[in-house]
Design an enzyme around this catalytic site. Sequence first.
Site, PDB file in Angstrom:
ATOM      1  N   ASN A 127     -11.874  -6.493  19.608  1.00  0.00           N
ATOM      2  CA  ASN A 127     -11.150  -7.364  19.654  1.00  0.00           C
ATOM      3  C   ASN A 127     -11.840  -8.510  18.837  1.00  0.00           C
ATOM      4  N   ASN A 128     -11.318  -8.998  17.482  1.00  0.00           N
ATOM      5  CA  ASN A 128     -12.203  -9.966  16.728  1.00  0.00           C
ATOM      6  C   ASN A 128     -11.724 -11.353  17.058  1.00  0.00           C
ATOM      7  N   LYS A 176      -2.189   3.193  14.689  1.00  0.00           N
ATOM      8  CA  LYS A 176      -3.469   3.252  14.190  1.00  0.00           C
ATOM      9  C   LYS A 176      -3.877   4.551  14.551  1.00  0.00           C
ATOM     10  N   TYR A 204       1.710  -0.292  18.377  1.00  0.00           N
ATOM     11  CA  TYR A 204       0.658  -0.397  17.139  1.00  0.00           C
ATOM     12  C   TYR A 204      -0.652   0.576  17.370  1.00  0.00           C
ATOM     13  N   GLY A 241       3.478  -2.087  29.135  1.00  0.00           N
ATOM     14  CA  GLY A 241       2.566  -1.169  28.933  1.00  0.00           C
ATOM     15  C   GLY A 241       1.236  -1.763  28.447  1.00  0.00           C
ATOM     16  N   TYR A 288      -0.535 -13.577  30.201  1.00  0.00           N
ATOM     17  CA  TYR A 288       0.362 -12.601  30.648  1.00  0.00           C
ATOM     18  C   TYR A 288       0.076 -11.812  31.883  1.00  0.00           C
ATOM     19  N   ARG A 299     -10.887  -7.658  27.690  1.00  0.00           N
ATOM     20  CA  ARG A 299     -11.061  -7.205  26.117  1.00  0.00           C
ATOM     21  C   ARG A 299     -12.712  -7.386  25.858  1.00  0.00           C
ATOM     22  N   ILE A 350       0.606  -1.175   0.277  1.00  0.00           N
ATOM     23  CA  ILE A 350      -0.064  -0.035  -0.107  1.00  0.00           C
ATOM     24  C   ILE A 350       0.874   1.411  -0.023  1.00  0.00           C
ATOM     25  N   PRO A 409       0.322 -19.441  27.524  1.00  0.00           N
ATOM     26  CA  PRO A 409       0.937 -18.418  28.152  1.00  0.00           C
ATOM     27  C   PRO A 409       0.080 -17.172  28.419  1.00  0.00           C
ATOM     28  N   PHE A 453      -7.858  -2.323   5.274  1.00  0.00           N
ATOM     29  CA  PHE A 453      -7.755  -3.329   6.079  1.00  0.00           C
ATOM     30  C   PHE A 453      -6.299  -3.348   6.507  1.00  0.00           C
ATOM     31  N   THR A 457      -9.201   0.404  15.207  1.00  0.00           N
ATOM     32  CA  THR A 457      -9.262  -0.389  16.486  1.00  0.00           C
ATOM     33  C   THR A 457      -9.877   0.525  17.595  1.00  0.00           C
ATOM     34  N   ASP A 458     -10.145  -0.283  18.685  1.00  0.00           N
ATOM     35  CA  ASP A 458     -10.823   0.521  19.762  1.00  0.00           C
ATOM     36  C   ASP A 458      -9.207   0.760  20.626  1.00  0.00           C
ATOM     37  N   GLU A 459      -8.288   0.219  20.402  1.00  0.00           N
ATOM     38  CA  GLU A 459      -7.285   0.487  21.045  1.00  0.00           C
ATOM     39  C   GLU A 459      -6.469   1.711  21.125  1.00  0.00           C
TER      40      GLU A 459
HETATM   41  P1  NAD Z   1      -3.941  -9.116   9.847  1.00  0.00           P
HETATM   42  O1  NAD Z   1      -2.473  -8.746  10.599  1.00  0.00           O
HETATM   43  O2  NAD Z   1      -4.475 -10.683   9.965  1.00  0.00           O
HETATM   44  O3  NAD Z   1      -3.798  -8.751   8.398  1.00  0.00           O
HETATM   45  C1  NAD Z   1      -3.267  -7.687   7.758  1.00  0.00           C
HETATM   46  C2  NAD Z   1      -3.184  -7.913   6.324  1.00  0.00           C
HETATM   47  O4  NAD Z   1      -2.575  -6.577   5.687  1.00  0.00           O
HETATM   48  C3  NAD Z   1      -2.120  -8.999   5.897  1.00  0.00           C
HETATM   49  O5  NAD Z   1      -2.823  -9.759   4.836  1.00  0.00           O
HETATM   50  C4  NAD Z   1      -0.865  -8.296   5.258  1.00  0.00           C
HETATM   51  O6  NAD Z   1      -0.100  -9.277   4.309  1.00  0.00           O
HETATM   52  C5  NAD Z   1      -1.346  -7.063   4.741  1.00  0.00           C
HETATM   53  N1  NAD Z   1      -0.467  -6.031   4.740  1.00  0.00           N
HETATM   54  C6  NAD Z   1       0.564  -5.646   5.725  1.00  0.00           C
HETATM   55  N2  NAD Z   1       1.319  -4.710   5.610  1.00  0.00           N
HETATM   56  C7  NAD Z   1       1.110  -4.425   4.221  1.00  0.00           C
HETATM   57  C8  NAD Z   1       1.298  -3.346   3.314  1.00  0.00           C
HETATM   58  N3  NAD Z   1       2.149  -2.647   3.437  1.00  0.00           N
HETATM   59  N4  NAD Z   1       0.915  -3.446   2.061  1.00  0.00           N
HETATM   60  C9  NAD Z   1      -0.141  -4.125   1.713  1.00  0.00           C
HETATM   61  N5  NAD Z   1      -0.852  -5.225   2.602  1.00  0.00           N
HETATM   62  C10 NAD Z   1      -0.173  -5.260   3.869  1.00  0.00           C
HETATM   63  O7  NAD Z   1      -4.768  -7.897  10.464  1.00  0.00           O
HETATM   64  P2  NAD Z   1      -6.368  -8.121  10.877  1.00  0.00           P
HETATM   65  O8  NAD Z   1      -6.517  -8.713  12.354  1.00  0.00           O
HETATM   66  O9  NAD Z   1      -6.981  -8.773   9.675  1.00  0.00           O
HETATM   67  O10 NAD Z   1      -6.596  -6.448  11.131  1.00  0.00           O
HETATM   68  C11 NAD Z   1      -7.136  -5.909   9.801  1.00  0.00           C
HETATM   69  C12 NAD Z   1      -7.411  -4.473  10.106  1.00  0.00           C
HETATM   70  O11 NAD Z   1      -8.537  -4.440  11.311  1.00  0.00           O
HETATM   71  C13 NAD Z   1      -6.196  -3.728  10.720  1.00  0.00           C
HETATM   72  O12 NAD Z   1      -6.355  -2.420  10.231  1.00  0.00           O
HETATM   73  C14 NAD Z   1      -6.357  -3.805  12.158  1.00  0.00           C
HETATM   74  O13 NAD Z   1      -5.809  -2.660  12.866  1.00  0.00           O
HETATM   75  C15 NAD Z   1      -7.785  -3.712  12.326  1.00  0.00           C
HETATM   76  N6  NAD Z   1      -8.440  -4.167  13.439  1.00  0.00           N
HETATM   77  C16 NAD Z   1      -8.280  -5.479  13.843  1.00  0.00           C
HETATM   78  C17 NAD Z   1      -8.698  -5.977  14.980  1.00  0.00           C
HETATM   79  C18 NAD Z   1      -8.313  -7.314  15.471  1.00  0.00           C
HETATM   80  O14 NAD Z   1      -9.052  -7.798  16.659  1.00  0.00           O
HETATM   81  N7  NAD Z   1      -7.629  -8.174  14.684  1.00  0.00           N
HETATM   82  C19 NAD Z   1      -9.851  -5.208  15.700  1.00  0.00           C
HETATM   83  C20 NAD Z   1      -9.994  -4.133  15.460  1.00  0.00           C
HETATM   84  C21 NAD Z   1      -9.373  -3.472  14.251  1.00  0.00           C
HETATM   85  P1  TYD Z   2      -4.029 -10.006  21.491  1.00  0.00           P
HETATM   86  O1  TYD Z   2      -4.919 -11.241  20.800  1.00  0.00           O
HETATM   87  O2  TYD Z   2      -2.504  -9.751  20.979  1.00  0.00           O
HETATM   88  O3  TYD Z   2      -5.015  -8.924  21.130  1.00  0.00           O
HETATM   89  P2  TYD Z   2      -4.634  -7.348  21.673  1.00  0.00           P
HETATM   90  O4  TYD Z   2      -3.341  -6.919  22.554  1.00  0.00           O
HETATM   91  O5  TYD Z   2      -4.871  -6.370  20.459  1.00  0.00           O
HETATM   92  O6  TYD Z   2      -6.038  -6.973  22.575  1.00  0.00           O
HETATM   93  O7  TYD Z   2      -4.017 -10.105  23.020  1.00  0.00           O
HETATM   94  C1  TYD Z   2      -5.386 -10.266  23.853  1.00  0.00           C
HETATM   95  C2  TYD Z   2      -5.066 -10.321  25.179  1.00  0.00           C
HETATM   96  O8  TYD Z   2      -4.408 -11.608  25.423  1.00  0.00           O
HETATM   97  C3  TYD Z   2      -4.027  -9.070  25.642  1.00  0.00           C
HETATM   98  O9  TYD Z   2      -4.697  -8.772  27.001  1.00  0.00           O
HETATM   99  C4  TYD Z   2      -2.726 -10.005  25.936  1.00  0.00           C
HETATM  100  C5  TYD Z   2      -3.280 -11.209  26.068  1.00  0.00           C
HETATM  101  N1  TYD Z   2      -2.351 -12.368  25.714  1.00  0.00           N
HETATM  102  C6  TYD Z   2      -1.835 -13.360  26.587  1.00  0.00           C
HETATM  103  O10 TYD Z   2      -2.132 -13.393  27.982  1.00  0.00           O
HETATM  104  N2  TYD Z   2      -1.053 -14.251  26.300  1.00  0.00           N
HETATM  105  C7  TYD Z   2      -0.683 -14.461  24.954  1.00  0.00           C
HETATM  106  O11 TYD Z   2       0.348 -15.291  24.514  1.00  0.00           O
HETATM  107  C8  TYD Z   2      -0.946 -13.283  23.854  1.00  0.00           C
HETATM  108  C9  TYD Z   2      -0.902 -13.456  22.610  1.00  0.00           C
HETATM  109  C10 TYD Z   2      -2.017 -12.342  24.339  1.00  0.00           C
END
Ligand code: NAD
Ligand code: TYD
Length: 353
Positions: free
Chosen positions: A188-189, A163, A159, A292, A216, A223, A59, A214, A80, A133-135
């Site tokens: 979180n999804n 965002k 991260y 953090g 933490y 979440r 991108i 594991p 995305f 994200t909500d983060e």
């Molecule tokens: P993911 O890490 O599973 O996927 C990210 C995708 O982006 C991958 O397919 C990767 O190859 C592609 N990508 C990374 N860098 C790129 C670049 N420079 N150019 C083109 N493609 C690139 O992430 P996800 O969990 O599917 O999250 C998707 C979006 O949703 C993100 O923007 C994330 O911040 C947001 N989001 C995620 C969650 C969650 O719980 N996973 C929650 C809220 C919002």
């Molecule tokens: P994660 O799935 O990394 O999502 P996010 O940090 O974006 O919310 O982590 C979800 C929660 O789980 C977060 O509080 C960190 C915790 N966690 C563990 O306790 N052990 C693990 O191995 C991982 C990956 C996350």
Amino acid sequence: MTVLVTGGAGFIGSNFVLDWLARHDEPVVNLDALTYAGNLGNLGSLRGDARHVFVKGDICDRALVDGLLAQHRPRALLHFAAESHVDRSIHGPGEFMRTNVTGTYTLLEAARAHLATLGDAERAAFRFVHVSTDEVYGSLTADAPAFTETHAYEPNSPYSASKAASDHLVRAWHHTYGLPVLTTNCSNNYGPYHFPEKLIPLMIVNALAGKALPVYGDGLNVRDWLYVRDHCSGIRAVLDQGRVGETYNIGGWNEKTNLEIVRTVCALLDEMRPDPAGPHARLITFVKDRPGHDRRYAIDVRKIERELGWRPAETFDSGIRKTVQWYLEHAEWVARVQSGAYRDWVAQHYGAR
Ligand code: NAD
Ligand code: TYD
């Protein structure tokens, strides 16, 4: 009509593309760099399907994005693509700045230039949907109200800071240049195709392998969990009916501590794939906390419910059961994504804990 999706080979993006094409025939151009998190196997069911045009690319590559917009003239860009894992952002923030900040900036500029070439009707119909994200809102105390769309931005990890920066750029491109943007901030999804570096899929694959689970710190971080297909339906609602320039929180009203999540996964595995060695919860291991580490996220979703009539289809119970079942049925997918790079990450990240 066509839409351009970025990051459509990742967890949420691939669920979005699969859902989209299951619903109608509007083609999707899918731009994804296929980083460790992107996996074309997620889209295997679309092989040979002319409605899905996959483009491997970055991108941040302005010429490539310009070319795709000019060639396909999408009615919307759904963004995305991101580096998405907090722990990786702590080990190496640089790639998060590049993709999440510079990448979003590149897309905004390309969309802005593209819009200038369109006629009035096409320009009025165009939407730039930024998936965030909500983060970005930071961490809540135990009894604080859930995040609304007007909550202050207080990102705490590299991260979430990257965002937050991208959200600010999107906002500014709307206010300054009139770009027709919409931003979603989701909790979180979880669900199919979730890369096993994140909590839920990691716990499932480790438990199945008889490895330590594991957790933490004290495991009491909270979440708010949403089934991925419900996030996708929220994004579609925002694309179809969202008010331009607005942001919409998306979430499941499902606050859980990490320990509750891990114990639920263990109980489902005990039921669906009992381990002769004993209950899976015996594998729970408390490890050094994340630096953090945000204590609590909770999302107030009343705006999208009220304005767009969106509701999640899954409860946490139904969604987590489907998810565990999916991982049991997709051992091959798990094996394929656990490449050498994945094993290196696990050794680097958990080895020292
Ligand atoms: P993911 O890490 O599973 O996927 C990210 C995708 O982006 C991958 O397919 C990767 O190859 C592609 N990508 C990374 N860098 C790129 C670049 N420079 N150019 C083109 N493609 C690139 O992430 P996800 O969990 O599917 O999250 C998707 C979006 O949703 C993100 O923007 C994330 O911040 C947001 N989001 C995620 C969650 C969650 O719980 N996973 C929650 C809220 C919002
Ligand atoms: P994660 O799935 O990394 O999502 P996010 O940090 O974006 O919310 O982590 C979800 C929660 O789980 C977060 O509080 C960190 C915790 N966690 C563990 O306790 N052990 C693990 O191995 C991982 C990956 C996350």
